[in-house]
Scaffold this motif. Structure first.
Motif, mmCIF file in Angstrom:
data_model
loop_
_atom_site.group_PDB
_atom_site.id
_atom_site.type_symbol
_atom_site.label_atom_id
_atom_site.label_comp_id
_atom_site.label_asym_id
_atom_site.label_seq_id
_atom_site.Cartn_x
_atom_site.Cartn_y
_atom_site.Cartn_z
ATOM 1 N N THR A 43 28.180 13.744 -37.712
ATOM 2 C CA THR A 43 27.304 12.880 -36.919
ATOM 3 C C THR A 43 28.044 11.630 -36.467
ATOM 4 O O THR A 43 27.976 11.227 -35.298
ATOM 5 C CB THR A 43 26.066 12.470 -37.741
ATOM 6 O OG1 THR A 43 25.313 13.634 -38.068
ATOM 7 C CG2 THR A 43 25.188 11.517 -36.964
ATOM 8 N N ASN A 139 23.595 19.239 -30.011
ATOM 9 C CA ASN A 139 24.119 18.665 -31.248
ATOM 10 C C ASN A 139 23.013 18.084 -32.119
ATOM 11 O O ASN A 139 22.994 18.301 -33.337
ATOM 12 C CB ASN A 139 25.129 17.561 -30.917
ATOM 13 C CG ASN A 139 26.555 18.057 -30.995
ATOM 14 O OD1 ASN A 139 26.813 19.246 -30.860
ATOM 15 N ND2 ASN A 139 27.494 17.153 -31.183
ATOM 16 N N ILE A 143 22.372 19.300 -35.975
ATOM 17 C CA ILE A 143 22.783 18.461 -37.102
ATOM 18 C C ILE A 143 21.593 18.117 -37.983
ATOM 19 O O ILE A 143 21.701 18.099 -39.217
ATOM 20 C CB ILE A 143 23.481 17.188 -36.592
ATOM 21 C CG1 ILE A 143 24.880 17.541 -36.071
ATOM 22 C CG2 ILE A 143 23.586 16.135 -37.691
ATOM 23 C CD1 ILE A 143 25.671 16.365 -35.545
ATOM 24 N N TYR A 144 20.425 17.864 -37.373
ATOM 25 C CA TYR A 144 19.232 17.582 -38.176
ATOM 26 C C TYR A 144 18.897 18.780 -39.073
ATOM 27 O O TYR A 144 18.602 18.624 -40.261
ATOM 28 C CB TYR A 144 18.032 17.279 -37.280
ATOM 29 C CG TYR A 144 18.219 16.094 -36.356
ATOM 30 C CD1 TYR A 144 19.108 15.070 -36.666
ATOM 31 C CD2 TYR A 144 17.502 16.004 -35.168
ATOM 32 C CE1 TYR A 144 19.290 13.988 -35.820
ATOM 33 C CE2 TYR A 144 17.680 14.915 -34.310
ATOM 34 C CZ TYR A 144 18.572 13.917 -34.638
ATOM 35 O OH TYR A 144 18.739 12.862 -33.803
ATOM 36 N N MET A 163 22.138 10.752 -43.079
ATOM 37 C CA MET A 163 22.565 11.171 -41.746
ATOM 38 C C MET A 163 22.328 10.077 -40.717
ATOM 39 O O MET A 163 23.165 9.823 -39.842
ATOM 40 C CB MET A 163 21.827 12.457 -41.363
ATOM 41 C CG MET A 163 22.320 13.119 -40.082
ATOM 42 S SD MET A 163 21.465 12.495 -38.621
ATOM 43 C CE MET A 163 19.806 13.108 -38.915
ATOM 44 N N LEU A 167 24.686 8.069 -38.136
ATOM 45 C CA LEU A 167 24.358 8.017 -36.709
ATOM 46 C C LEU A 167 24.463 6.591 -36.179
ATOM 47 O O LEU A 167 25.099 6.335 -35.143
ATOM 48 C CB LEU A 167 22.951 8.583 -36.504
ATOM 49 C CG LEU A 167 22.389 8.645 -35.084
ATOM 50 C CD1 LEU A 167 21.444 9.840 -34.955
ATOM 51 C CD2 LEU A 167 21.618 7.370 -34.742
#
Length: 220
Positions: A43, A139, A143-144, A163, A167
């Motif tokens: 991320t 993306n 990614i989540y 995360m 970010l």
């Protein structure tokens, strides 16, 4: 509205009335989930270009002659492409896997950044916006989902927190880097995008190593 429609899932025996002291963070373990360090690192690397792009796009738009009512065309193309991809292919990673989709979408981001770095015309500039929007549109959901996959069921809030820290760090570092490299000199714009492309390339190498390591583990 969303909050008002949510129901409590915690068993009644574990519930307690709200107290302000519950908001106090006693240790990093309450907001940090070690299990999701890999998607968090990805991320950070993939969001750094976002912070950089949105810092210099207004200036690059002006350099290419996009002023007045047309100065927001980049954002329209980027946002439109991102939304369309999320609607049409937001669940692609459920079918093809998290890492393969991230490799493909990040490859698109890399190409988009090269287009932006060498854009001498509005069509090339906007093509980079569309391609970058498509890449980030894939993306994000991937990614989540990957973060949730790797997290402990009881610590998913911490996993998402981890995360999101990555970010925000990626966006912030990207913005600072762009401002430092650009320094209000249009001739330096390509270097901002090339540095961003380097971050994405590093992320791609990281993902390829993770996939290779995963395959070796499965074979063993």
């Amino acid at each position: 509205i969303v909050q008002g429609t949510m129901t409590e899932t915690l068993p009644a025996a574990q519930r307690q009335r709200f107290r302000w002291r519950l908001l106090r963070i006693e240790s990093w373990g309450e907001v940090f989930e070690p299990r999701v360090l890999i998607p968090a690192a990805a991320t950070l690397l993939f969001l750094l270009p976002g912070g950089a792009i949105f810092t210099v796009v207004p200036d690059q738009s002006r350099v290419l002659g996009l002023t007045g009512e047309s100065k927001g065309l980049f954002y329209i193309c980027y946002t439109g492409a991102s939304l369309v991809v999320r609607l049409l292919a937001g669940r692609a990673s459920d079918r093809y896997g998290r890492i393969p989709v991230l490799i493909g979408s990040s490859g698109g981001m890399f190409i988009a950044l090269l287009l932006l770095a060498f854009a001498q015309s509005v069509p090339v500039f906007l093509a980079g916006a569309v391609l970058f929007g498509m890449g980030t549109g894939l993306n994000g959901p991937t990614i989540y989902a990957w973060t949730v996959d790797l997290s402990h069921p009881a610590h998913r809030g911490r996993a998402v927190s981890t995360m999101y820290m990555a970010l925000e760090a990626g966006i912030g570092i990207g913005a600072l880097m762009a401002g430092w490299v650009f320094a209000n000199e249009p001739a330096r714009l390509p270097f901002v995008h090339l540095a961003s492309a380097g971050s994405v390339l590093l992320g791609l190498v990281f993902l390829l190593l993770i996939r290779h390591r995963t395959r070796l583990s499965v074979e063993r």
